[in-house]
Design a protein around this motif. Structure first.
Motif, PDB file in Angstrom:
ATOM      1  N   ILE A 182      40.001  46.586  45.671  1.00 40.79           N
ATOM      2  CA  ILE A 182      39.974  45.129  45.593  1.00 40.79           C
ATOM      3  C   ILE A 182      39.418  44.653  44.256  1.00 40.79           C
ATOM      4  O   ILE A 182      39.174  43.458  44.060  1.00 40.79           O
ATOM      5  CB  ILE A 182      39.164  44.519  46.750  1.00 40.79           C
ATOM      6  CG1 ILE A 182      37.705  44.979  46.705  1.00 40.79           C
ATOM      7  CG2 ILE A 182      39.797  44.849  48.083  1.00 40.79           C
ATOM      8  CD1 ILE A 182      36.818  44.274  47.724  1.00 40.79           C
ATOM      9  N   GLY A 183      39.197  45.591  43.329  1.00 40.36           N
ATOM     10  CA  GLY A 183      38.749  45.226  41.991  1.00 40.36           C
ATOM     11  C   GLY A 183      37.256  44.994  41.855  1.00 40.36           C
ATOM     12  O   GLY A 183      36.793  44.475  40.823  1.00 40.36           O
ATOM     13  N   ASP A 184      36.470  45.390  42.843  1.00 40.39           N
ATOM     14  CA  ASP A 184      35.010  45.255  42.759  1.00 40.39           C
ATOM     15  C   ASP A 184      34.445  46.539  42.153  1.00 40.39           C
ATOM     16  O   ASP A 184      33.832  47.368  42.836  1.00 40.39           O
ATOM     17  CB  ASP A 184      34.422  45.000  44.147  1.00 40.39           C
ATOM     18  CG  ASP A 184      32.951  44.580  44.098  1.00 40.39           C
ATOM     19  OD1 ASP A 184      32.340  44.691  43.005  1.00 40.39           O
ATOM     20  OD2 ASP A 184      32.422  44.152  45.136  1.00 40.39           O
ATOM     21  N   PHE A 185      34.644  46.700  40.847  1.00 36.31           N
ATOM     22  CA  PHE A 185      34.286  47.942  40.174  1.00 36.31           C
ATOM     23  C   PHE A 185      32.775  48.167  40.117  1.00 36.31           C
ATOM     24  O   PHE A 185      32.307  49.300  40.192  1.00 36.31           O
ATOM     25  CB  PHE A 185      34.870  47.954  38.761  1.00 36.31           C
ATOM     26  CG  PHE A 185      36.362  47.744  38.732  1.00 36.31           C
ATOM     27  CD1 PHE A 185      37.187  48.364  39.662  1.00 36.31           C
ATOM     28  CD2 PHE A 185      36.942  46.912  37.785  1.00 36.31           C
ATOM     29  CE1 PHE A 185      38.560  48.179  39.648  1.00 36.31           C
ATOM     30  CE2 PHE A 185      38.313  46.725  37.763  1.00 36.31           C
ATOM     31  CZ  PHE A 185      39.125  47.349  38.697  1.00 36.31           C
ATOM     32  N   GLU A 186      32.019  47.089  39.979  1.00 37.99           N
ATOM     33  CA  GLU A 186      30.561  47.227  39.925  1.00 37.99           C
ATOM     34  C   GLU A 186      30.026  47.795  41.235  1.00 37.99           C
ATOM     35  O   GLU A 186      29.169  48.691  41.240  1.00 37.99           O
ATOM     36  CB  GLU A 186      29.918  45.875  39.634  1.00 37.99           C
ATOM     37  CG  GLU A 186      28.402  45.942  39.499  1.00 37.99           C
ATOM     38  CD  GLU A 186      27.780  44.601  39.127  1.00 37.99           C
ATOM     39  OE1 GLU A 186      26.545  44.501  39.177  1.00 37.99           O
ATOM     40  OE2 GLU A 186      28.549  43.661  38.797  1.00 37.99           O
ATOM     41  N   ARG A 187      30.537  47.277  42.358  1.00 37.79           N
ATOM     42  CA  ARG A 187      30.117  47.787  43.661  1.00 37.79           C
ATOM     43  C   ARG A 187      30.531  49.241  43.839  1.00 37.79           C
ATOM     44  O   ARG A 187      29.752  50.061  44.349  1.00 37.79           O
ATOM     45  CB  ARG A 187      30.723  46.921  44.764  1.00 37.79           C
ATOM     46  CG  ARG A 187      30.364  47.357  46.177  1.00 37.79           C
ATOM     47  CD  ARG A 187      28.880  47.324  46.402  1.00 37.79           C
ATOM     48  NE  ARG A 187      28.531  47.652  47.776  1.00 37.79           N
ATOM     49  CZ  ARG A 187      27.354  48.160  48.127  1.00 37.79           C
ATOM     50  NH1 ARG A 187      26.427  48.397  47.215  1.00 37.79           N
ATOM     51  NH2 ARG A 187      27.105  48.433  49.405  1.00 37.79           N
ATOM     52  N   ALA A 188      31.732  49.586  43.418  1.00 35.26           N
ATOM     53  CA  ALA A 188      32.200  50.971  43.524  1.00 35.26           C
ATOM     54  C   ALA A 188      31.296  51.904  42.729  1.00 35.26           C
ATOM     55  O   ALA A 188      30.942  52.996  43.188  1.00 35.26           O
ATOM     56  CB  ALA A 188      33.640  51.082  43.042  1.00 35.26           C
TER      57      ALA A 188
END
Length: 527
Positions: A347-353
């Protein structure tokens, strides 16, 4: 031109549009088992003894179906998720799909899987569970490793025809019976008009009419296979259909019958209500299967189900419900962190990943599940940037990780796809990254984003024949009118030397009833 650089993001995040409720958390409370045979890997919360019997039937069905279809046995093992009841099924696919379906089949860059509701939509046993499984496995045999497409009515109608296979004494089988639920549809709503049926697609058919496509498609497929004497000619129709021909005109041309003649035969099937049965022998080479049953621990169950929710995208919201359950029960594992990171990347939440992966201890980072999640995070983060903004160091790390994954899990199209993209963004020569792309395409020819990129590269190379083999079946999958028209113009521009049939031929067409003798019949009757 196609936006290839956004392909990865689109490939992953589009599934979110269909996310359902968070019922999945309740699934982890059930007892789940893993049942393995030579060609099937089944994950179920149903009765393991009953599902083990289903696995035995699946192996026997597979042997007969391969023989009837003349299909190639490539040894690919199919994963089946067998939900015990409607609530379990809804936890995996969401409420909306659970209301509309009893089973699903999907081919992805991570492999194919089937999903079935063992008890039917209402919790009553509307159909035998193995009919669901036989139906979905027919799709697997028809579509695995090939770009051949069948019209909607035949794809579902043929799967329904095959789903009623039963086995008798002395290694015999019977096929051609009327599927119970389809009989009710025909009796209560009447067959779909023939032209409407032939022109139907999964996209232009309202949900309320899809049952009629299945039932009417079964009736027409039954006539084609058992009574028309046109099974070989139908292969010509499949070829023309894959080359973009009008389905109504192509069927008439290849069967050597006018539309009105076909329509008369079609309508008379319903009026007569009598459908021939055929019998045959299970191939002598078949050896009865002895599936192995293993109980999954709660930790294994949570990871397995969460990974399915992310891979399928049907009910992605359920992942966090799984997480809460695992935390509450004290069964949280590092692998679950990687699954959650994969979901965040999609979903494009790279910081969370990144935060989730940072919590995985160094000893676990050599695991393939961690490497896959990390490589796709690195790659997707750089895809959103352009030119000099991209971090070449991170791209090189992604490339090296994909090389390692390809070397250890070469059957996974996703690894080849990631390697091709990282190489392209690092400026590798076109020949080198397209070789990696081709490997991804050969493993997952039905994955639309891989096929689109492959088609674009072949178009750029002016490889007219290969481009046509990729582009023509791809057009049958496209839902964007703009992309469809663009591909059509590209095909017209290159003008391939000759139209070739899609690889695999008319794989889904039975060899007619020659394998068995149609001595009996089944008849439509009011329930």
């Amino acid at each position: 031109m196609f936006s290839r650089l956004l392909a990865s993001i689109v490939l992953f995040s589009s599934a979110l549009l269909f996310a359902g409720g968070a019922m999945a958390g309740n699934l982890a409370q059930d007892s789940w088992h893993q049942i393995d045979s030579a060609n099937f890997h089944i994950i179920t919360n149903g009765d393991p003894a009953a599902v083990r019997t289903l696995a035995q039937d699946l192996e026997r069905y597979r042997a007969v179906a391969l023989d009837l279809l003349g299909a190639k046995d490539d040894g690919t093992k199919l994963t089946v998720y067998a939900a015990a009841d409607r609530d379990s099924y809804a936890g995996l696919v969401g409420d909306d799909l659970a209301e509309l379906t009893n089973g699903l089949f999907d081919t992805t860059a991570e492999g194919s899987y089937a999903l079935v509701n063992l008890d039917g939509r209402t919790g009553e046993r509307q159909l035998e569970a193995r009919e669901f499984l036989f139906h979905e496995y027919t799709h697997f045999l028809s579509y695995n490793g090939t770009t051949t497409h069948y019209p909607y009515w035949y794809s579902e109608g043929f799967a329904e025809f095959m789903s009623t296979m039963t086995f008798g004494p002395d290694n015999t089988y019977q096929i051609g019976a009327i599927p119970g639920e389809r009989a009710m549809t025909l009796l209560y709503t009447s067959p779909m008009p023939l032209q409407q049926l032939l022109e139907a697609t999964a996209y232009n058919t309202p949900d309320e009419d899809k049952g009629r496509v299945y039932a009417s498609g079964w009736m027409l497929a039954h006539w084609l296979i058992m009574n028309s004497g046109k099974a070989e000619q139908f292969k010509g129709f499949v070829k023309d259909y894959n080359n973009g021909a009008d389905p109504v005109k192509a069927l008439s041309k290849n069967l050597g019958m006018s539309f009105s003649q076909i329509e008369t035969s079609y309508n008379s099937r319903f009026q007569n209500g009598k459908f021939d049965l055929a019998r045959g022998k299970v191939p002598a080479s078949f050896k009865p299967a002895r599936p192995k049953v293993k109980a999954l621990s709660e930790q294994q169950t949570v990871v397995e189900l969460a990974r399915f929710l992310v891979k399928s995208g049907y009910n992605l919201e359920g992942v966090e419900a799984m997480v809460r359950y695992a935390e509450k029960k004290g069964i949280y594992t590092p692998e679950l962190n990687a699954v959650r990171a994969d979901a965040a990347t999609r979903i494009g939440d790279f910081e969370r990943a990144q935060q989730l992966l940072a919590q995985v201890s160094p000893p676990d980072r050599s695991s393939f599940w961690y490497q896959k999640a990390e490589a796709w995070l690195w790659l997707n983060r750089e895809i959103t940037k352009f030119g000099d903004e991209r971090n070449k160091v991170m791209l090189k790390k992604a490339r090296d990780t994909f090389v390692n994954l390809v070397n250890n899990q070469s059957e996974q199209a996703m690894h080849w796809y990631g390697l091709a993209m990282s190489m392209e963004m690092l400026g590798y020569p076109k020949k080198q990254y397209t070789e990696m792309l081709e490997q991804a395409y050969l493993r997952a020819p039905r994955e639309q984003h891989i096929a689109q990129w492959m088609a674009q590269e072949l178009y750029n190379q002016k490889d007219a024949d290969y481009f046509a083999r990729v582009a023509q079946p791809l057009m049958l999958e496209m839902t964007s009118e703009a992309e469809y028209n663009q591909m059509k113009m590209m095909l017209a521009e290159l003008k391939p030397k000759g139209q070739e049939s899609a690889k695999g031929g008319a794989k889904g067409s039975a060899k007619s009833s020659a394998k068995g003798t149609a001595k009996d019949s089944d008849r439509l009757s009011a329930p």
